[in-house]
Design an enzyme around this catalytic site. Structure first.
Site, PDB file in Angstrom:
ATOM      1  N   HIS A   4      17.194  20.716  -5.892  1.00 13.85           N
ATOM      2  CA  HIS A   4      17.307  22.180  -5.839  1.00 13.85           C
ATOM      3  C   HIS A   4      17.173  22.747  -7.256  1.00 13.85           C
ATOM      4  O   HIS A   4      17.757  22.207  -8.189  1.00 13.85           O
ATOM      5  CB  HIS A   4      18.670  22.571  -5.238  1.00 13.85           C
ATOM      6  CG  HIS A   4      18.726  24.009  -4.831  1.00 13.85           C
ATOM      7  ND1 HIS A   4      18.627  24.423  -3.526  1.00 13.85           N
ATOM      8  CD2 HIS A   4      18.831  25.142  -5.575  1.00 13.85           C
ATOM      9  CE1 HIS A   4      18.690  25.746  -3.480  1.00 13.85           C
ATOM     10  NE2 HIS A   4      18.812  26.210  -4.711  1.00 13.85           N
ATOM     11  N   HIS A  19      17.974  24.075 -10.456  1.00 17.61           N
ATOM     12  CA  HIS A  19      19.250  24.386 -11.104  1.00 17.61           C
ATOM     13  C   HIS A  19      19.295  23.785 -12.500  1.00 17.61           C
ATOM     14  O   HIS A  19      18.542  22.873 -12.820  1.00 17.61           O
ATOM     15  CB  HIS A  19      20.422  23.835 -10.276  1.00 17.61           C
ATOM     16  CG  HIS A  19      20.581  22.348 -10.367  1.00 17.61           C
ATOM     17  ND1 HIS A  19      19.728  21.451  -9.747  1.00 17.61           N
ATOM     18  CD2 HIS A  19      21.495  21.571 -11.022  1.00 17.61           C
ATOM     19  CE1 HIS A  19      20.097  20.213  -9.999  1.00 17.61           C
ATOM     20  NE2 HIS A  19      21.170  20.250 -10.779  1.00 17.61           N
ATOM     21  N   GLN A  56      22.267  23.147 -16.009  1.00 15.78           N
ATOM     22  CA  GLN A  56      23.674  22.932 -16.290  1.00 15.78           C
ATOM     23  C   GLN A  56      24.049  23.548 -17.636  1.00 15.78           C
ATOM     24  O   GLN A  56      23.189  23.780 -18.474  1.00 15.78           O
ATOM     25  CB  GLN A  56      23.991  21.440 -16.326  1.00 15.78           C
ATOM     26  CG  GLN A  56      23.652  20.707 -15.037  1.00 15.78           C
ATOM     27  CD  GLN A  56      24.192  19.286 -15.025  1.00 15.78           C
ATOM     28  OE1 GLN A  56      25.354  19.040 -15.368  1.00 15.78           O
ATOM     29  NE2 GLN A  56      23.347  18.340 -14.644  1.00 15.78           N
ATOM     30  N   HIS A 105      15.157  26.352  -1.991  1.00 15.20           N
ATOM     31  CA  HIS A 105      15.234  24.931  -2.327  1.00 15.20           C
ATOM     32  C   HIS A 105      13.909  24.367  -2.850  1.00 15.20           C
ATOM     33  O   HIS A 105      13.897  23.408  -3.627  1.00 15.20           O
ATOM     34  CB  HIS A 105      15.651  24.160  -1.065  1.00 15.20           C
ATOM     35  CG  HIS A 105      15.905  22.703  -1.264  1.00 15.20           C
ATOM     36  ND1 HIS A 105      17.092  22.222  -1.775  1.00 15.20           N
ATOM     37  CD2 HIS A 105      15.138  21.610  -1.034  1.00 15.20           C
ATOM     38  CE1 HIS A 105      17.044  20.893  -1.838  1.00 15.20           C
ATOM     39  NE2 HIS A 105      15.862  20.498  -1.404  1.00 15.20           N
ATOM     40  N   ASN A 148      17.769  19.222 -16.160  1.00 15.62           N
ATOM     41  CA  ASN A 148      17.121  17.944 -15.870  1.00 15.62           C
ATOM     42  C   ASN A 148      16.233  18.167 -14.668  1.00 15.62           C
ATOM     43  O   ASN A 148      16.729  18.462 -13.582  1.00 15.62           O
ATOM     44  CB  ASN A 148      18.147  16.864 -15.515  1.00 15.62           C
ATOM     45  CG  ASN A 148      19.026  16.506 -16.687  1.00 15.62           C
ATOM     46  OD1 ASN A 148      18.587  16.520 -17.827  1.00 15.62           O
ATOM     47  ND2 ASN A 148      20.285  16.188 -16.403  1.00 15.62           N
ATOM     48  N   CYS A 170      21.578  19.930   1.384  1.00 20.02           N
ATOM     49  CA  CYS A 170      21.649  20.205  -0.058  1.00 20.02           C
ATOM     50  C   CYS A 170      22.871  21.055  -0.369  1.00 20.02           C
ATOM     51  O   CYS A 170      23.023  22.149   0.168  1.00 20.02           O
ATOM     52  CB  CYS A 170      20.386  20.930  -0.513  1.00 20.02           C
ATOM     53  SG  CYS A 170      20.548  21.643  -2.172  1.00 20.02           S
ATOM     54  N   SER A 193      20.254  14.739 -10.006  1.00 18.46           N
ATOM     55  CA  SER A 193      20.812  14.131  -8.805  1.00 18.46           C
ATOM     56  C   SER A 193      20.540  14.999  -7.579  1.00 18.46           C
ATOM     57  O   SER A 193      20.928  14.654  -6.477  1.00 18.46           O
ATOM     58  CB  SER A 193      22.303  13.836  -8.981  1.00 18.46           C
ATOM     59  OG  SER A 193      22.993  14.978  -9.426  1.00 18.46           O
ATOM     60  N   CYS A 229      22.138  24.714  -1.695  1.00 16.39           N
ATOM     61  CA  CYS A 229      21.514  25.739  -0.863  1.00 16.39           C
ATOM     62  C   CYS A 229      22.589  26.718  -0.374  1.00 16.39           C
ATOM     63  O   CYS A 229      23.727  26.314  -0.117  1.00 16.39           O
ATOM     64  CB  CYS A 229      20.790  25.097   0.325  1.00 16.39           C
ATOM     65  SG  CYS A 229      19.106  24.570  -0.066  1.00 16.39           S
TER      66      CYS A 229
HETATM   67  O1  LIG Z   1      24.879  16.167 -13.548  1.00 16.79           O
HETATM   68  P1  LIG Z   1      23.910  15.360 -12.739  1.00 16.79           P
HETATM   69  O2  LIG Z   1      22.610  16.089 -12.487  1.00 16.79           O
HETATM   70  O3  LIG Z   1      24.525  14.792 -11.513  1.00 16.79           O
HETATM   71  O4  LIG Z   1      23.568  14.095 -13.664  1.00 16.79           O
HETATM   72  C1  LIG Z   1      22.557  14.046 -14.632  1.00 16.79           C
HETATM   73  O5  LIG Z   1      22.819  14.877 -15.751  1.00 16.79           O
HETATM   74  C2  LIG Z   1      23.945  14.519 -16.566  1.00 16.79           C
HETATM   75  C3  LIG Z   1      23.971  15.452 -17.758  1.00 16.79           C
HETATM   76  O6  LIG Z   1      22.784  15.426 -18.484  1.00 16.79           O
HETATM   77  C4  LIG Z   1      23.895  13.056 -17.004  1.00 16.79           C
HETATM   78  O7  LIG Z   1      25.097  12.726 -17.639  1.00 16.79           O
HETATM   79  C5  LIG Z   1      23.655  12.123 -15.816  1.00 16.79           C
HETATM   80  O8  LIG Z   1      23.478  10.808 -16.288  1.00 16.79           O
HETATM   81  C6  LIG Z   1      22.421  12.591 -15.049  1.00 16.79           C
HETATM   82  O9  LIG Z   1      22.200  11.764 -13.930  1.00 16.79           O
END
Ligand SMILES: O=P(O)(O)O[C@H]1O[C@H](CO)[C@@H](O)[C@H](O)[C@H]1O
Ligand SMILES: O=P(O)(O)O[C@H]1O[C@H](CO)[C@@H](O)[C@H](O)[C@H]1O
Lengths: 354, 354
Positions: free
Chosen positions: B166, B168, B170, B115, B155, B51, B163, B54
């Site tokens: 872990h 987290h 954004q 994690h 997300n 990961c 993706s 991590c």
């Molecule tokens: O940034 P990550 O986790 O790789 O990606 C995820 O979040 C992003 C922001 O919401 C999106 O644009 C991606 O489609 C989603 O897979």
């Protein structure tokens, strides 16, 4: 087009929806440790005894699907809309709790008795029968006094929430014009008033000029229709199918245009399947003139295809996070998507002549 | 509330977004032959050598994640936005091909070095550290001259496109205010002008009065925040977390309010996990005052949770077909969703005291 400046993040405007999309062309390089879906193969079962859309089978509600030969339309046994819904009783309620009656109908349209088919693998003559059913249903439902919009659509593939793989589409007809076509109606009317011309007629010319050159967005076409990855596409391989004449709705179609619509659907879905050699999932549907009795000369018939795949047959684009809370974002340019769809063979990979 | 008339299809209005949602309460009875996702269990790996989030591990871009103790912020190695994107060169182009420069930054915020954790399973004191990082980042990024909006989000779960599992979130900061908060800004300002009061302050009172009675929409609360399934919820178990005082942004928070935000996030995500005894997937994020230098007294800080699950830990709601081409549609009432979230234990099912 100056290639270079479009390889950096920028945003593009969708005049039909009055919305922006963020384009980040370099982004597919990132590693993917996320969800990998199952690829959608083709069934080789022509008849599935457990499928409620196969001819002669019983449906969950107790009704029976007849032994149909071409297409078959029926009222959804679990309709989201009902013709006689009462008005919600909100007398004396706070203004912020606003509700309205919504009457309507939900129909299912089986495209073909053969369980294993999809639009891409059907004969154009059989797709033409589907188009005829759409024309008829748009007419019947649209003429009902309480119906002001007829939404025809198809959810293809489990990834797109289709609850049954049998080739079929749906028709939801509503008392109110839903938000999406309502927003397009407003944008088309405003453009018409400001320019004295039709937004999609003008856009058609722009795309024809850009053509199939490296930076053009055309995917395929015939006499009656043009399929492009629109300038403002949100989904990686989203397309817009535009009628080449100013047809407001299916009601305005000639017999020839019905055949041309069938043909362009076959062409486009074939290219989609060929891209990742899979049964390409998508939501598609038509936007056309509301059936509210107004002339709506601003309206221009078109189809939207919203397919979820991004990297391969198993890795999709997720419209989540920034996309849900901020604005849509895409990872490849519309121009490169169009180029890839143009580059695949025009013949379906499972139907190649021996 | 007159129960009966709300058991039939109707539509409800979202004043914050000026959009409608179709409510079809009877619809979950239909059979499901569609996609069934994997349930999302909890990892019991506290450290995963593969990961990149991590502590001490190498990231795909070649950078190294340091050995952090609480939270850790860095610029996304595959950012969708860059601080120095050039303006697209559209001189002489048709008006219908409209593009704009979009500068910005994308940051990743690791919530915890462990994690295996999620917000629902973290200590409130540790979530408080995450809140502090959000406050700091909102401040830093918002003060940058070219940044006019700071979108903080998470997300959660593979089903929502995360993706990496872990814990987290954004932060995407942009030059333009994205469409969603821009539309909310316009609606809040209009309401403020017409009523002389704040839309969300008024809505808070409406929800507090409906309360936790059978038809109320409250899920949980504390001194500083109220979590409700809003009247206009689109996703089956969507919630809105509203600050009880008129705070425009994280910038206006007291230390206490930071702890209360941490507490309500713990409460709400715990109830989500308990609903289907799974690590409940969702997209969540904050909407707050743009950082464009205007006072924006109309703004009222809130969080949106958009979770996809509908029937169980493995069957989700698909926003496809009619939802993409027409308008959002939901299959259970917001009131019954709130009731179910209220009915589960307040303590996390994996953390029960022995
Ligand atoms: O940034 P990550 O986790 O790789 O990606 C995820 O979040 C992003 C922001 O919401 C999106 O644009 C991606 O489609 C989603 O897979
Ligand atoms: O009607 P189906 O195929 O069972 O269901 C599908 O299409 C509907 C209309 O787009 C959506 O509301 C459902 O979420 C989706 O699963």
């Amino acid at each position: 087009m100056s290639e270079l400046s479009f390889q950096s993040p920028h945003r593009r405007y969708n005049p039909l929806r009055k919305q922006w999309v963020l384009v980040s062309p370099h982004r597919t390089q990132r590693p993917w440790q996320g969800e990998v879906n199952a690829a959608s193969g083709f069934s080789d079962l022509h008849y599935d005894p457990t499928c409620y859309l196969c001819p002669g089978n019983e449906r969950a509600g107790g009704a029976k699907t007849p032994v149909y030969e071409h297409v078959y339309v029926f009222d959804n046994d679990y309709a989201a809309l009902l013709p006689d819904s009462p008005a919600p009783d909100t007398a004396g309620w706070p203004e912020l709790l606003k509700a309205e009656r919504e009457r309507g109908l939900c129909r299912v349209l089986c495209f073909h008795p053969d369980h294993s088919l999809t639009l891409a693998r059907m004969e154009v003559a059989d797709i033409r029968r589907v188009v005829d059913a759409w024309v008829t249903q748009y007419g019947y439902l649209g003429r009902m006094h309480e119906i002001n919009y007829v939404q025809i659509f198809e959810n293809r593939g489990a990834m797109m929430g289709a609850s049954n793989p049998h080739p079929h589409g749906q028709i939801w007809a509503t008392e109110h014009i839903p938000d999406e076509p309502a927003a397009e109606t407003a944008a088309l009317a405003e453009y018409h008033q400001q320019h004295g011309s039709c937004l999609l007629c003008d856009y058609l010319k722009v795309e024809q000029e850009a053509g199939t050159r490296p930076n053009g967005r055309i995917v395929c076409e015939n006499e009656g229709f043009l399929a492009v990855v629109p300038w403002w596409a949100v989904w990686p391989f989203e397309t817009l199918v535009i009628a080449k004449s100013h047809l407001r709705s299916l009601h305005d179609f000639s017999e020839e245009q019905c055949s041309e619509l069938a043909d362009i659907l076959k062409q486009l879905t074939t290219r989609y399947d060929n891209l990742f050699q899979t049964s390409f999932p998508y939501t598609m549907g038509f936007h056309q003139r509301p059936t509210d009795g107004h002339p709506h000369d601003e309206w221009h018939f078109h189809a939207h295809f919203y397919p979820p795949l991004l990297r391969s047959a198993t890795v999709r684009k997720f419209m989540v996070g920034f996309e849900m809370l901020g604005m849509p974002q895409r990872d490849i340019t519309p121009e490169s998507a169009a180029e890839r769809l143009r580059a695949v063979p025009a013949e379906h990979f499972t139907l190649k002549a021996a």
